[in-house]
Design an enzyme around this catalytic site. Structure first.
Site, PDB file in Angstrom:
ATOM      1  CE  LYS A  82      64.689  77.323  80.792  1.00 29.03           C
ATOM      2  NZ  LYS A  82      64.383  78.482  81.172  1.00 29.03           N
ATOM      3  CG  HIS A 120      72.268  83.409  95.180  1.00 29.95           C
ATOM      4  ND1 HIS A 120      71.530  81.957  95.372  1.00 29.95           N
ATOM      5  CD2 HIS A 120      73.530  82.811  94.805  1.00 29.95           C
ATOM      6  CE1 HIS A 120      71.967  81.067  94.959  1.00 29.95           C
ATOM      7  NE2 HIS A 120      73.217  81.441  94.613  1.00 29.95           N
TER       8      HIS A 120
END
Length: 311
Positions: A67, A114
């Protein structure tokens, strides 16, 4: 004219659930397509759950970095050309290869986090002093334009271009070669009109020879193939694109990474002459080749920017 928008940093974000990749990371073709060798080597030393978490984090980071480059998935850059390695202090460091190296800004930073089964990654790309964000886009590529899918049956092109682009803007040259070949009916040797794997290996041999001619002025002597993997069948009428990249150079040896993809496919079930352009290139075979060149020729390289010799 360079505008403020051109000088602005680009940000990419990606979030995924580890369960989305649980089955995929057990498939060799997906691992070869998605991850660099260094990432796979690191993952092999981890336990099952930690391995999945690590690979999912790297995959999310690659999506975020794409991106930043202004590209979607499968839009000219393979995920394996983006390598996210752990630095000695533990933070991830981004390294680019192949086409990704030609499109990347001088500095890209990435952060991975995470929580339970969810992983998220944020990537930030900062333009250089010239400030042109356009350097991220496709116009920055120095690789020669590939032949169109309906070009003559066999074409070849080779280039020396940036192969690795670190987060600190370091670059190293690379030598590549490319072939597109249409498989003929006379090359089918097995039931179901299948073409033997040796046909692809012959393409690989031609590419390795071209690379050593360009870098050393010598055809070299192919010593071995490693990690040969056949991922999909090849049939008459298929168009195969084969690519080679010089990844290591010692005094006498040249190590070359090789991949072959199917880009057009015959469709005999739809008609005697029916064919289709595949939405995405299909990996047919991958391998690593080692070739040997005479020592007396190593000082007569013909490539304008030979790959740095190993120490």
């Amino acid at each position: 004219m360079t505008t403020a928008a051109d000088r602005a940093a680009r940000v990419g974000v990606d979030v995924l659930d580890c369960s989305e990749l649980r089955r995929l990371v057990e498939r060799p073709w997906f691992l070869r397509f998605s991850f660099a060798r260094e990432e796979l080597d690191h993952a092999e030393g981890l336990g099952g759950r930690r391995r999945l978490e690590f690979l999912a984090g790297r995959f999310a980071a690659k999506e975020a970095i794409l991106k930043v480059l202004g590209l979607g998935f499968l839009q000219g850059v393979s995920p394996r050309e983006i390598c996210v390695e752990p630095a000695p202090h533990g933070a991830p460091v981004v390294r680019f290869r192949g086409r990704a190296a030609q499109l990347a800004p001088p500095s890209v930073s990435v952060s991975i986090t995470h929580k339970q089964d969810v992983v998220a990654a944020v990537a930030i790309g900062v333009p250089g002093r010239g400030g042109a964000a356009a350097d991220i886009g496709p116009t920055a590529s120095t690789e020669p334009k590939e032949p169109d899918a309906v070009s003559p049956p066999s074409t070849s092109t080779s280039t020396t271009a940036p192969a690795q682009h670190s987060a600190h803007g370091e670059q190293a040259p690379q030598t590549t070669a490319f072939l597109r070949v249409r498989v003929g009916q006379e090359e089918a040797h097995y039931g179901g009109d299948l073409v033997d794997g040796a046909r692809i290996l012959r393409l690989f041999g031609d590419l390795v020879t071209e690379i050593t001619v360009r870098t050393d002025g010598d055809e070299g002597l192919l010593a071995q193939y490693d990690d040969v993997r056949f991922a999909a069948p090849v049939r008459p009428g298929d168009y195969i694109e084969a690519r080679a990249r010089l990844v290591r150079r010692t005094r006498l040896r040249r190590v070359v990474e090789l991949e072959a993809h199917k880009v057009l496919s015959a469709r005999p079930g739809a008609g005697e002459s029916a064919a289709v352009v595949l939405d995405a290139p299909q990996l047919v075979c991958s391998a690593t080749a080692t070739t040997v060149v005479p020592y007396r020729r190593t000082d007569t390289a013909t490539a304008p920017h030979p790959v740095a010799e190993e120490t």
